[in-house]
Design a protein around this motif. Sequence first.
Motif, mmCIF file in Angstrom:
data_model
loop_
_atom_site.group_PDB
_atom_site.id
_atom_site.type_symbol
_atom_site.label_atom_id
_atom_site.label_comp_id
_atom_site.label_asym_id
_atom_site.label_seq_id
_atom_site.Cartn_x
_atom_site.Cartn_y
_atom_site.Cartn_z
ATOM 1 N N GLU A 135 0.841 -1.196 0.000
ATOM 2 C CA GLU A 135 0.000 0.000 0.000
ATOM 3 C C GLU A 135 0.877 1.247 0.000
ATOM 4 O O GLU A 135 1.758 1.395 0.848
ATOM 5 C CB GLU A 135 -0.913 0.022 1.231
ATOM 6 N N PHE A 136 0.624 2.128 -0.968
ATOM 7 C CA PHE A 136 1.369 3.374 -1.095
ATOM 8 C C PHE A 136 0.534 4.484 -0.467
ATOM 9 O O PHE A 136 -0.617 4.701 -0.849
ATOM 10 C CB PHE A 136 1.649 3.671 -2.560
ATOM 11 N N LEU A 137 1.125 5.189 0.494
ATOM 12 C CA LEU A 137 0.400 6.187 1.266
ATOM 13 C C LEU A 137 0.699 7.565 0.699
ATOM 14 O O LEU A 137 1.866 7.967 0.592
ATOM 15 C CB LEU A 137 0.820 6.113 2.735
ATOM 16 N N GLY A 138 -0.341 8.294 0.334
ATOM 17 C CA GLY A 138 -0.172 9.611 -0.276
ATOM 18 C C GLY A 138 0.739 10.515 0.539
ATOM 19 O O GLY A 138 0.827 10.403 1.760
ATOM 20 N N ASN A 139 1.419 11.411 -0.142
ATOM 21 C CA ASN A 139 2.394 12.257 0.533
ATOM 22 C C ASN A 139 2.071 13.736 0.371
ATOM 23 O O ASN A 139 1.339 14.145 -0.538
ATOM 24 C CB ASN A 139 3.803 11.990 -0.008
ATOM 25 N N VAL A 140 2.619 14.527 1.276
ATOM 26 C CA VAL A 140 2.581 15.973 1.136
ATOM 27 C C VAL A 140 3.672 16.345 0.150
ATOM 28 O O VAL A 140 4.789 15.831 0.223
ATOM 29 C CB VAL A 140 2.819 16.659 2.493
ATOM 30 N N GLN A 141 3.353 17.240 -0.782
ATOM 31 C CA GLN A 141 4.298 17.574 -1.852
ATOM 32 C C GLN A 141 5.645 17.994 -1.265
ATOM 33 O O GLN A 141 5.720 18.787 -0.331
ATOM 34 C CB GLN A 141 3.732 18.688 -2.727
ATOM 35 N N GLY A 142 6.702 17.427 -1.806
ATOM 36 C CA GLY A 142 8.045 17.729 -1.341
ATOM 37 C C GLY A 142 8.565 16.765 -0.290
ATOM 38 O O GLY A 142 9.756 16.763 0.017
ATOM 39 N N LYS A 143 7.697 15.936 0.280
ATOM 40 C CA LYS A 143 8.097 14.956 1.276
ATOM 41 C C LYS A 143 8.278 13.588 0.629
ATOM 42 O O LYS A 143 7.698 13.298 -0.420
ATOM 43 C CB LYS A 143 7.042 14.861 2.389
ATOM 44 N N ALA A 144 9.084 12.738 1.279
ATOM 45 C CA ALA A 144 9.324 11.400 0.740
ATOM 46 C C ALA A 144 8.053 10.570 0.788
ATOM 47 O O ALA A 144 7.284 10.634 1.751
ATOM 48 C CB ALA A 144 10.427 10.712 1.543
ATOM 49 N N TRP A 145 7.829 9.787 -0.269
ATOM 50 C CA TRP A 145 6.692 8.866 -0.280
ATOM 51 C C TRP A 145 6.904 7.772 0.750
ATOM 52 O O TRP A 145 8.025 7.330 1.002
ATOM 53 C CB TRP A 145 6.541 8.249 -1.667
ATOM 54 N N ARG A 146 5.794 7.302 1.311
ATOM 55 C CA ARG A 146 5.817 6.204 2.255
ATOM 56 C C ARG A 146 4.948 5.064 1.728
ATOM 57 O O ARG A 146 3.994 5.299 0.996
ATOM 58 C CB ARG A 146 5.305 6.653 3.629
ATOM 59 N N PHE A 147 5.296 3.852 2.130
ATOM 60 C CA PHE A 147 4.467 2.717 1.753
ATOM 61 C C PHE A 147 4.602 1.638 2.820
ATOM 62 O O PHE A 147 5.471 1.706 3.696
ATOM 63 C CB PHE A 147 4.829 2.190 0.363
ATOM 64 N N GLN A 148 3.702 0.673 2.776
ATOM 65 C CA GLN A 148 3.717 -0.371 3.781
ATOM 66 C C GLN A 148 3.404 -1.718 3.147
ATOM 67 O O GLN A 148 2.784 -1.788 2.081
ATOM 68 C CB GLN A 148 2.721 -0.076 4.900
ATOM 69 N N THR A 149 3.845 -2.778 3.806
ATOM 70 C CA THR A 149 3.493 -4.142 3.420
ATOM 71 C C THR A 149 2.789 -4.802 4.598
ATOM 72 O O THR A 149 3.130 -4.555 5.758
ATOM 73 C CB THR A 149 4.731 -4.970 3.025
ATOM 74 N N ASN A 150 1.796 -5.636 4.283
ATOM 75 C CA ASN A 150 1.015 -6.333 5.304
ATOM 76 C C ASN A 150 0.889 -7.804 4.930
ATOM 77 O O ASN A 150 0.837 -8.147 3.742
ATOM 78 C CB ASN A 150 -0.399 -5.760 5.426
ATOM 79 N N VAL A 151 0.794 -8.646 5.942
ATOM 80 C CA VAL A 151 0.551 -10.080 5.758
ATOM 81 C C VAL A 151 -0.572 -10.487 6.709
ATOM 82 O O VAL A 151 -0.447 -10.319 7.929
ATOM 83 C CB VAL A 151 1.815 -10.914 6.063
ATOM 84 N N TYR A 152 -1.666 -10.991 6.148
ATOM 85 C CA TYR A 152 -2.786 -11.469 6.950
ATOM 86 C C TYR A 152 -3.117 -12.894 6.531
ATOM 87 O O TYR A 152 -3.104 -13.214 5.345
ATOM 88 C CB TYR A 152 -4.038 -10.614 6.738
ATOM 89 N N GLY A 153 -3.457 -13.724 7.506
ATOM 90 C CA GLY A 153 -3.898 -15.071 7.205
ATOM 91 C C GLY A 153 -5.092 -15.461 8.039
ATOM 92 O O GLY A 153 -5.150 -15.167 9.237
ATOM 93 N N ASN A 154 -6.076 -16.082 7.395
ATOM 94 C CA ASN A 154 -7.221 -16.647 8.097
ATOM 95 C C ASN A 154 -7.981 -15.609 8.920
ATOM 96 O O ASN A 154 -8.438 -15.869 10.030
ATOM 97 C CB ASN A 154 -6.765 -17.793 9.015
ATOM 98 N N GLY A 155 -8.091 -14.399 8.373
ATOM 99 C CA GLY A 155 -8.821 -13.343 9.059
ATOM 100 C C GLY A 155 -8.087 -12.723 10.225
ATOM 101 O O GLY A 155 -8.706 -12.099 11.099
ATOM 102 N N SER A 156 -6.757 -12.840 10.252
ATOM 103 C CA SER A 156 -5.977 -12.390 11.406
ATOM 104 C C SER A 156 -5.655 -10.899 11.342
ATOM 105 O O SER A 156 -4.532 -10.487 11.637
ATOM 106 C CB SER A 156 -4.672 -13.190 11.503
ATOM 107 N N VAL A 157 -6.632 -10.068 10.951
ATOM 108 C CA VAL A 157 -6.361 -8.635 10.827
ATOM 109 C C VAL A 157 -6.002 -8.011 12.173
ATOM 110 O O VAL A 157 -5.301 -7.000 12.232
ATOM 111 C CB VAL A 157 -7.556 -7.895 10.199
ATOM 112 N N SER A 158 -6.478 -8.601 13.286
ATOM 113 C CA SER A 158 -6.118 -8.087 14.607
ATOM 114 C C SER A 158 -4.675 -8.414 14.950
ATOM 115 O O SER A 158 -4.115 -7.848 15.894
ATOM 116 C CB SER A 158 -7.049 -8.663 15.677
ATOM 117 N N ARG A 159 -4.065 -9.324 14.218
ATOM 118 C CA ARG A 159 -2.659 -9.667 14.405
ATOM 119 C C ARG A 159 -1.896 -9.282 13.146
ATOM 120 O O ARG A 159 -1.124 -10.063 12.596
ATOM 121 C CB ARG A 159 -2.503 -11.158 14.689
#
Length: 356
Positions: free
Chosen positions: A123-147
């Motif tokens: 997931e690429f997270l929008g940035n304020v102009q002039g600032k470095a872009w940020r992004f994240q990676t996630n791993v979910y299994g078997n509905g484990s969004v709380s973990r």
Amino acid sequence: MEYWTHSSLQRSVVPLCLLLFLCISTTTFLKAKAFNLTTLTFSDSYSPLFSEFNIRRSPDDKTVHLLLNRFSGSGIISSDYYNYGFFSASIKMPSKYTAGIVVAFYTSNVDTFEKNHDELDIEFLGNVQGKAWRFQTNVYGNGSVSRGREERYRMWFDPSKDSHRYGILWSPRKVIFYVDKIPIREVVRNAAMRGDYPSKPMSVYATIWDASSWATNGGKKKVDYRYQPFIAEFKDLVLEGCIVDPIDQIPSSNCTDQIATLLAKDYSSITSEGRKSMRWFRERYMYYSYCYDNIRYPVPPPECVIISSERERFKSSGGLRSNIRLGATRRRHHLRRITKRQSKTAVAASGLEALI
């Protein structure tokens, strides 16, 4: 005509050496053998997911633009479900002011397994102009969004200037996330993860949407529709895996051979050079890891590999210590010391002009 004195030559040598050191240091870690990939057209690989009126396809059907405006975002979904595979696309982010926007490339089966779905996200997270872009990676299994198993990073380049390839390797043994063939994260399957490791057939998605409530500075910066439309470009589409029926109780007999083929591919394992590149990236650009979040997880999840050089950079909350700066900031600080004229002259003289 400009004449160079001995002192002026000496003054140019230091910036030149610094520039060469930075370029060589960076390119040493960014070297990666190109993967042998077969790209697909949109019609052969994806279908509209939502807001088809905001989806633009190129005449040759090899590129698709996903738009976000005040009416809606947009998204596409792979035409098939896959039982493991390698999924990739060259993506160019929206430009100008993109606060509050999320562009996502991910796998999921939430449509079929609503309460116990699996998911792998970039997931690429929008940035304020002039600032470095940020992004994240996630791993979910078997509905484990709380973990959730989130990591967050900054880019070492501006992803809105050019297309860059992003990839997700999902095999029975491990998950690897790639940026331009550089492995940035590896999650090796651990028996103690049980159902938390994604194992059910998934589709591949690409979306752009308004996430003003959280995406940029914790929701402090919202989408500004004066800059609409926001356009994310996807091309060089790759879907390599075993196509299956997601609700078929009997796995396809073809998958045994296809998974073996998948595991033999060069993107299914990380070479020694690849591990150097991954360490280079993670020690300079990762600014949050759930593995070091002792508040959330007093005992790290079983798949976490604690690396001392990473551990010392993070607070108990999993975020960077206040006295730690990311590599991009340090490098920009040094590069500012090199004057524009000296840079151009030195680089042209050394045949490295393409690296400016």
